[in-house]
Design an enzyme around this catalytic site. Structure first.
Site, PDB file in Angstrom:
ATOM      1  N   HIS A 121      52.637  10.213   0.391  1.00 15.81           N
ATOM      2  CA  HIS A 121      51.595   9.216   0.090  1.00 15.81           C
ATOM      3  C   HIS A 121      50.575   9.147   1.233  1.00 15.81           C
ATOM      4  O   HIS A 121      49.369   9.082   1.010  1.00 15.81           O
ATOM      5  CB  HIS A 121      52.211   7.821  -0.056  1.00 15.81           C
ATOM      6  CG  HIS A 121      53.170   7.662  -1.196  1.00 15.81           C
ATOM      7  ND1 HIS A 121      54.516   7.481  -1.018  1.00 15.81           N
ATOM      8  CD2 HIS A 121      52.964   7.653  -2.537  1.00 15.81           C
ATOM      9  CE1 HIS A 121      55.107   7.346  -2.197  1.00 15.81           C
ATOM     10  NE2 HIS A 121      54.194   7.453  -3.136  1.00 15.81           N
ATOM     11  N   GLN A 132      50.631  15.245 -13.967  1.00 16.36           N
ATOM     12  CA  GLN A 132      49.858  13.998 -13.880  1.00 16.36           C
ATOM     13  C   GLN A 132      48.420  14.299 -13.427  1.00 16.36           C
ATOM     14  O   GLN A 132      47.453  13.782 -13.994  1.00 16.36           O
ATOM     15  CB  GLN A 132      50.530  13.057 -12.888  1.00 16.36           C
ATOM     16  CG  GLN A 132      49.722  11.840 -12.542  1.00 16.36           C
ATOM     17  CD  GLN A 132      50.512  10.841 -11.716  1.00 16.36           C
ATOM     18  OE1 GLN A 132      51.300  10.088 -12.253  1.00 16.36           O
ATOM     19  NE2 GLN A 132      50.317  10.844 -10.414  1.00 16.36           N
TER      20      GLN A 132
END
Ligand code: AMP
Length: 298
Positions: A37, A153
Protein backbone atom coordinates in the site's frame (compact mmCIF):
# COMPACT_ATOMS: atom_id res chain seq x y z
CA UNK A 1 -2.31 14.67 7.90
CA UNK A 2 -6.00 15.54 8.00
CA UNK A 3 -8.50 12.81 8.70
CA UNK A 4 -11.84 13.29 6.99
CA UNK A 5 -14.69 10.98 7.90
CA UNK A 6 -17.55 12.92 6.36
CA UNK A 7 -18.51 12.60 2.69
CA UNK A 8 -19.76 16.20 2.48
CA UNK A 9 -16.56 17.57 4.01
CA UNK A 10 -14.42 15.50 1.61
CA UNK A 11 -16.44 16.89 -1.31
CA UNK A 12 -15.81 20.43 -0.12
CA UNK A 13 -12.12 19.79 0.57
CA UNK A 14 -11.59 18.32 -2.92
CA UNK A 15 -13.37 21.28 -4.48
CA UNK A 16 -11.09 23.71 -2.63
CA UNK A 17 -7.93 21.80 -3.65
CA UNK A 18 -9.02 21.81 -7.30
CA UNK A 19 -9.84 25.49 -7.04
CA UNK A 20 -6.19 26.04 -6.02
CA UNK A 21 -5.15 24.19 -9.20
CA UNK A 22 -3.46 21.38 -7.31
CA UNK A 23 -3.31 17.83 -8.62
CA UNK A 24 -5.04 15.27 -6.40
CA UNK A 25 -3.67 11.71 -6.34
CA UNK A 26 -5.77 9.08 -4.64
CA UNK A 27 -5.04 5.59 -3.34
CA UNK A 28 -8.09 3.50 -2.46
CA UNK A 29 -7.39 0.88 0.26
CA UNK A 30 -9.15 -1.29 2.79
CA UNK A 31 -6.54 -0.49 5.44
CA UNK A 32 -4.31 -2.81 7.50
CA UNK A 33 -1.56 -1.20 5.50
CA UNK A 34 1.70 -2.82 4.45
CA UNK A 35 4.61 -1.81 2.24
CA UNK A 36 2.58 -2.66 -0.88
CA UNK A 37 0.00 0.00 0.00
CA UNK A 38 2.71 2.46 1.02
CA UNK A 39 4.47 2.07 -2.34
CA UNK A 40 1.24 3.27 -3.97
CA UNK A 41 1.14 6.26 -1.62
CA UNK A 42 4.74 7.13 -2.60
CA UNK A 43 3.83 6.81 -6.28
CA UNK A 44 0.84 9.15 -5.77
CA UNK A 45 3.16 11.54 -3.89
CA UNK A 46 5.54 11.60 -6.89
CA UNK A 47 2.76 12.32 -9.37
CA UNK A 48 0.51 14.76 -7.51
CA UNK A 49 0.52 17.61 -5.01
CA UNK A 50 -2.18 16.41 -2.64
CA UNK A 51 -2.35 12.72 -1.73
CA UNK A 52 -5.65 11.33 -0.49
CA UNK A 53 -5.73 7.76 0.80
CA UNK A 54 -9.13 6.24 1.34
CA UNK A 55 -9.57 3.57 3.95
CA UNK A 56 -12.86 1.79 3.58
CA UNK A 57 -13.56 -1.89 4.15
CA UNK A 58 -16.23 -2.08 1.49
CA UNK A 59 -18.96 -4.53 2.54
CA UNK A 60 -20.33 -4.81 -1.01
CA UNK A 61 -17.18 -6.44 -2.39
CA UNK A 62 -17.31 -9.35 0.07
CA UNK A 63 -19.50 -12.40 -0.62
CA UNK A 64 -21.90 -13.64 2.11
CA UNK A 65 -19.47 -16.39 3.19
CA UNK A 66 -16.39 -14.18 3.00
CA UNK A 67 -14.29 -12.41 5.62
CA UNK A 68 -15.87 -8.93 5.91
CA UNK A 69 -16.41 -9.23 9.68
CA UNK A 70 -12.96 -10.60 10.40
CA UNK A 71 -10.99 -8.56 7.85
CA UNK A 72 -7.94 -7.27 9.79
CA UNK A 73 -8.13 -3.68 10.99
CA UNK A 74 -5.62 -1.49 12.87
CA UNK A 75 -6.48 2.18 12.45
CA UNK A 76 -3.88 3.70 14.83
CA UNK A 77 -1.09 1.84 13.03
CA UNK A 78 -2.47 2.80 9.60
CA UNK A 79 -2.57 6.46 10.64
CA UNK A 80 1.02 6.33 11.84
CA UNK A 81 2.25 4.65 8.63
CA UNK A 82 0.42 7.20 6.47
CA UNK A 83 1.81 10.11 8.47
CA UNK A 84 5.34 8.70 7.99
CA UNK A 85 4.84 8.05 4.27
CA UNK A 86 3.53 11.47 3.32
CA UNK A 87 -0.23 11.25 2.95
CA UNK A 88 -2.07 14.59 3.16
CA UNK A 89 -5.62 13.41 3.74
CA UNK A 90 -6.97 10.14 5.07
CA UNK A 91 -10.58 9.73 3.92
CA UNK A 92 -12.28 7.20 6.11
CA UNK A 93 -16.05 7.13 5.69
CA UNK A 94 -18.43 4.75 7.48
CA UNK A 95 -20.38 2.07 5.64
CA UNK A 96 -23.59 3.80 6.80
CA UNK A 97 -22.55 7.02 5.08
CA UNK A 98 -21.43 5.35 1.88
CA UNK A 99 -24.46 3.04 1.66
CA UNK A 100 -27.37 4.73 3.44
CA UNK A 101 -30.75 2.97 3.40
CA UNK A 102 -32.23 3.15 -0.08
CA UNK A 103 -28.88 3.06 -1.88
CA UNK A 104 -29.77 1.34 -5.17
CA UNK A 105 -27.16 2.19 -7.78
CA UNK A 106 -24.36 -0.07 -8.96
CA UNK A 107 -21.60 0.18 -11.54
CA UNK A 108 -20.99 -3.03 -13.43
CA UNK A 109 -18.25 -3.82 -15.93
CA UNK A 110 -19.51 -6.78 -17.94
CA UNK A 111 -17.48 -9.69 -19.30
CA UNK A 112 -14.20 -8.97 -17.55
CA UNK A 113 -15.75 -9.59 -14.14
CA UNK A 114 -17.08 -13.13 -14.39
CA UNK A 115 -13.74 -14.80 -15.10
CA UNK A 116 -10.64 -15.45 -12.92
CA UNK A 117 -11.45 -14.04 -9.45
CA UNK A 118 -14.97 -13.14 -10.62
CA UNK A 119 -15.81 -16.80 -11.28
CA UNK A 120 -15.61 -17.70 -7.59
CA UNK A 121 -16.50 -14.19 -6.29
CA UNK A 122 -19.58 -13.29 -8.38
CA UNK A 123 -20.48 -9.95 -6.72
CA UNK A 124 -16.94 -8.86 -5.96
CA UNK A 125 -16.07 -6.62 -8.90
CA UNK A 126 -19.45 -4.91 -8.97
CA UNK A 127 -18.81 -3.98 -5.34
CA UNK A 128 -15.34 -2.68 -6.26
CA UNK A 129 -16.39 -0.65 -9.30
CA UNK A 130 -19.38 0.85 -7.51
CA UNK A 131 -17.36 1.98 -4.51
CA UNK A 132 -14.38 3.17 -6.59
CA UNK A 133 -16.72 5.30 -8.72
CA UNK A 134 -18.23 6.73 -5.54
CA UNK A 135 -14.73 7.46 -4.17
CA UNK A 136 -13.75 9.09 -7.47
CA UNK A 137 -16.84 11.33 -7.27
CA UNK A 138 -16.14 12.25 -3.65
CA UNK A 139 -12.35 12.72 -3.83
CA UNK A 140 -12.30 14.10 -7.39
CA UNK A 141 -8.73 12.86 -8.05
CA UNK A 142 -6.72 13.67 -11.16
CA UNK A 143 -5.06 10.29 -10.82
CA UNK A 144 -5.55 7.10 -8.85
CA UNK A 145 -2.92 4.48 -8.07
CA UNK A 146 -3.71 0.75 -7.92
CA UNK A 147 -1.48 -2.29 -7.39
CA UNK A 148 -0.45 -4.81 -10.02
CA UNK A 149 -1.00 -7.42 -7.29
CA UNK A 150 -4.74 -7.17 -8.07
CA UNK A 151 -4.20 -7.32 -11.84
CA UNK A 152 -7.79 -8.10 -12.76
CA UNK A 153 -9.04 -5.25 -10.56
CA UNK A 154 -6.69 -2.81 -12.32
CA UNK A 155 -7.85 -4.03 -15.75
CA UNK A 156 -11.53 -3.77 -14.76
CA UNK A 157 -11.02 -0.25 -13.38
CA UNK A 158 -9.21 0.92 -16.49
CA UNK A 159 -12.13 -0.44 -18.56
CA UNK A 160 -14.63 1.36 -16.33
CA UNK A 161 -12.75 4.67 -16.52
CA UNK A 162 -12.55 4.40 -20.31
CA UNK A 163 -16.18 3.36 -20.76
CA UNK A 164 -17.63 5.99 -18.39
CA UNK A 165 -15.33 8.75 -19.66
CA UNK A 166 -14.11 9.33 -16.13
CA UNK A 167 -11.41 11.99 -16.38
CA UNK A 168 -8.90 10.19 -14.15
CA UNK A 169 -5.46 8.79 -14.94
CA UNK A 170 -5.07 5.23 -13.68
CA UNK A 171 -1.55 4.32 -12.58
CA UNK A 172 -0.64 0.71 -11.81
CA UNK A 173 2.34 0.15 -9.51
CA UNK A 174 4.40 -3.07 -9.25
CA UNK A 175 3.71 -5.79 -6.69
CA UNK A 176 5.72 -5.46 -3.48
CA UNK A 177 6.91 -8.80 -2.10
CA UNK A 178 8.29 -10.30 1.09
CA UNK A 179 11.96 -11.37 0.83
CA UNK A 180 10.87 -14.95 -0.03
CA UNK A 181 8.69 -13.72 -2.91
CA UNK A 182 5.25 -13.86 -1.26
CA UNK A 183 3.20 -10.88 -2.46
CA UNK A 184 2.35 -8.65 0.49
CA UNK A 185 -1.33 -8.80 1.42
CA UNK A 186 -3.44 -7.88 4.42
CA UNK A 187 -4.77 -11.45 4.24
CA UNK A 188 -1.29 -12.99 4.77
CA UNK A 189 -2.19 -12.38 8.42
CA UNK A 190 -4.52 -15.40 8.23
CA UNK A 191 -1.72 -17.86 7.36
CA UNK A 192 -0.60 -20.40 9.97
CA UNK A 193 3.20 -20.74 10.33
CA UNK A 194 3.13 -23.82 8.11
CA UNK A 195 0.95 -22.16 5.47
CA UNK A 196 3.21 -19.09 5.55
CA UNK A 197 6.16 -21.36 4.72
CA UNK A 198 4.26 -22.91 1.82
CA UNK A 199 2.70 -19.73 0.41
CA UNK A 200 5.75 -18.53 -1.61
CA UNK A 201 5.01 -21.46 -3.94
CA UNK A 202 2.74 -19.04 -5.85
CA UNK A 203 5.69 -16.83 -6.65
CA UNK A 204 7.89 -19.83 -7.47
CA UNK A 205 5.24 -21.09 -9.90
CA UNK A 206 5.18 -17.68 -11.62
CA UNK A 207 8.97 -17.61 -11.80
CA UNK A 208 8.92 -21.12 -13.26
CA UNK A 209 6.57 -19.84 -16.00
CA UNK A 210 8.86 -16.90 -16.67
CA UNK A 211 11.82 -19.26 -17.13
CA UNK A 212 9.83 -21.68 -19.35
CA UNK A 213 8.67 -18.79 -21.55
CA UNK A 214 12.21 -17.43 -21.78
CA UNK A 215 13.24 -20.91 -22.89
CA UNK A 216 10.67 -20.73 -25.69
CA UNK A 217 7.53 -22.36 -24.28
CA UNK A 218 4.39 -20.76 -25.78
CA UNK A 219 1.64 -23.28 -24.97
CA UNK A 220 -0.79 -21.91 -22.38
CA UNK A 221 -2.04 -25.37 -21.33
CA UNK A 222 1.47 -26.69 -20.73
CA UNK A 223 2.27 -23.73 -18.50
CA UNK A 224 -0.97 -24.08 -16.52
CA UNK A 225 -0.38 -27.81 -16.05
CA UNK A 226 3.22 -27.21 -14.91
CA UNK A 227 2.14 -24.59 -12.36
CA UNK A 228 -0.62 -26.87 -11.09
CA UNK A 229 1.83 -29.74 -10.58
CA UNK A 230 4.35 -27.49 -8.85
CA UNK A 231 1.78 -26.05 -6.43
CA UNK A 232 0.13 -29.39 -5.67
CA UNK A 233 3.45 -31.10 -5.03
CA UNK A 234 5.00 -28.37 -2.90
CA UNK A 235 2.04 -27.25 -0.78
CA UNK A 236 -1.32 -28.02 0.79
CA UNK A 237 -2.87 -25.07 -1.10
CA UNK A 238 -6.22 -25.60 -2.86
CA UNK A 239 -6.06 -24.09 -6.34
CA UNK A 240 -8.99 -21.83 -7.20
CA UNK A 241 -7.73 -20.98 -10.68
CA UNK A 242 -4.59 -20.69 -12.77
CA UNK A 243 -5.00 -18.58 -15.89
CA UNK A 244 -2.93 -17.57 -18.91
CA UNK A 245 -4.89 -14.76 -20.57
CA UNK A 246 -4.54 -11.61 -22.63
CA UNK A 247 -4.47 -8.35 -20.64
CA UNK A 248 -7.34 -6.63 -22.47
CA UNK A 249 -10.24 -9.10 -22.35
CA UNK A 250 -8.77 -11.74 -20.05
CA UNK A 251 -9.39 -14.44 -22.64
CA UNK A 252 -7.48 -17.74 -22.31
CA UNK A 253 -4.50 -18.04 -24.64
CA UNK A 254 -3.68 -21.37 -26.23
CA UNK A 255 -0.57 -19.82 -27.73
CA UNK A 256 1.17 -16.97 -25.89
CA UNK A 257 1.77 -13.73 -27.75
CA UNK A 258 1.75 -10.02 -26.97
CA UNK A 259 1.09 -8.94 -23.40
CA UNK A 260 0.17 -11.98 -21.34
CA UNK A 261 -1.20 -12.14 -17.80
CA UNK A 262 -0.31 -15.23 -15.79
CA UNK A 263 -2.59 -15.15 -12.76
CA UNK A 264 -3.51 -17.55 -9.99
CA UNK A 265 -5.55 -17.83 -6.82
CA UNK A 266 -4.81 -20.48 -4.20
CA UNK A 267 -6.45 -21.08 -0.84
CA UNK A 268 -4.34 -21.79 2.22
CA UNK A 269 -6.78 -22.44 5.08
CA UNK A 270 -8.93 -19.34 5.25
CA UNK A 271 -6.50 -17.19 3.28
CA UNK A 272 -7.27 -16.96 -0.42
CA UNK A 273 -4.04 -15.66 -1.97
CA UNK A 274 -3.67 -14.21 -5.45
CA UNK A 275 -0.61 -13.34 -7.48
CA UNK A 276 0.35 -12.69 -11.09
CA UNK A 277 3.00 -11.60 -13.53
CA UNK A 278 2.73 -9.96 -16.92
CA UNK A 279 5.04 -11.10 -19.71
CA UNK A 280 5.59 -9.28 -22.98
CA UNK A 281 6.17 -11.69 -25.78
CA UNK A 282 7.47 -10.47 -29.13
CA UNK A 283 5.16 -11.56 -31.97
CA UNK A 284 8.00 -13.00 -33.95
CA UNK A 285 9.57 -15.08 -31.20
CA UNK A 286 8.96 -18.66 -32.30
CA UNK A 287 9.14 -21.31 -29.58
CA UNK A 288 12.73 -22.07 -28.76
CA UNK A 289 14.00 -19.03 -30.63
CA UNK A 290 16.78 -17.10 -28.95
CA UNK A 291 14.61 -13.97 -28.93
CA UNK A 292 13.78 -13.75 -25.25
CA UNK A 293 10.54 -12.05 -24.20
CA UNK A 294 10.92 -8.79 -22.38
CA UNK A 295 9.41 -9.26 -18.96
CA UNK A 296 7.98 -7.00 -16.32
CA UNK A 297 10.08 -5.56 -13.54
CA UNK A 298 8.86 -7.86 -10.74
P1 AMP B 1 -6.57 -3.52 -0.55
O1 AMP B 1 -6.37 -2.77 0.72
O2 AMP B 1 -6.23 -4.97 -0.45
O3 AMP B 1 -7.93 -3.26 -1.16
O4 AMP B 1 -5.52 -2.93 -1.58
C1 AMP B 1 -5.47 -1.56 -1.86
C2 AMP B 1 -4.54 -1.33 -3.03
O5 AMP B 1 -3.24 -1.79 -2.68
C3 AMP B 1 -4.96 -2.08 -4.30
O6 AMP B 1 -4.75 -1.24 -5.43
C4 AMP B 1 -4.02 -3.25 -4.30
O7 AMP B 1 -3.76 -3.75 -5.61
C5 AMP B 1 -2.77 -2.64 -3.72
N1 AMP B 1 -1.88 -3.67 -3.17
C6 AMP B 1 -2.21 -4.65 -2.29
N2 AMP B 1 -1.13 -5.44 -2.06
C7 AMP B 1 -0.12 -4.95 -2.81
C8 AMP B 1 1.25 -5.33 -3.01
N3 AMP B 1 1.78 -6.38 -2.40
N4 AMP B 1 2.00 -4.59 -3.86
C9 AMP B 1 1.47 -3.51 -4.51
N5 AMP B 1 0.19 -3.11 -4.35
C10 AMP B 1 -0.59 -3.81 -3.52
Amino acid sequence: MDIVTDVGLMHKTAKAIRHDDKRIGCVPTMGYLHQGHLSLVRKARELSQVVVVSLFVNPTQFGPQEDYDTYPRDLPRDIQLLEETGCDILFQPTAEQMFPPGHSTVVEVRGLTDVLCGASRPEHFQGVTTVVTMLFDIIRPHLAVFGQKDAQQAIVIRRMVTDLHQDIEIVVAPTVREPDGLAMSSRNEYLSPRERLEAPVLYRALQWVRARVEAGERRGDALIEGMRRLIETASSGQIDYIAVVDTTWLRPLEELSGEVLIALAVKFGRARLIDNIILNIGNHGAPGSPEAPSTDAQ
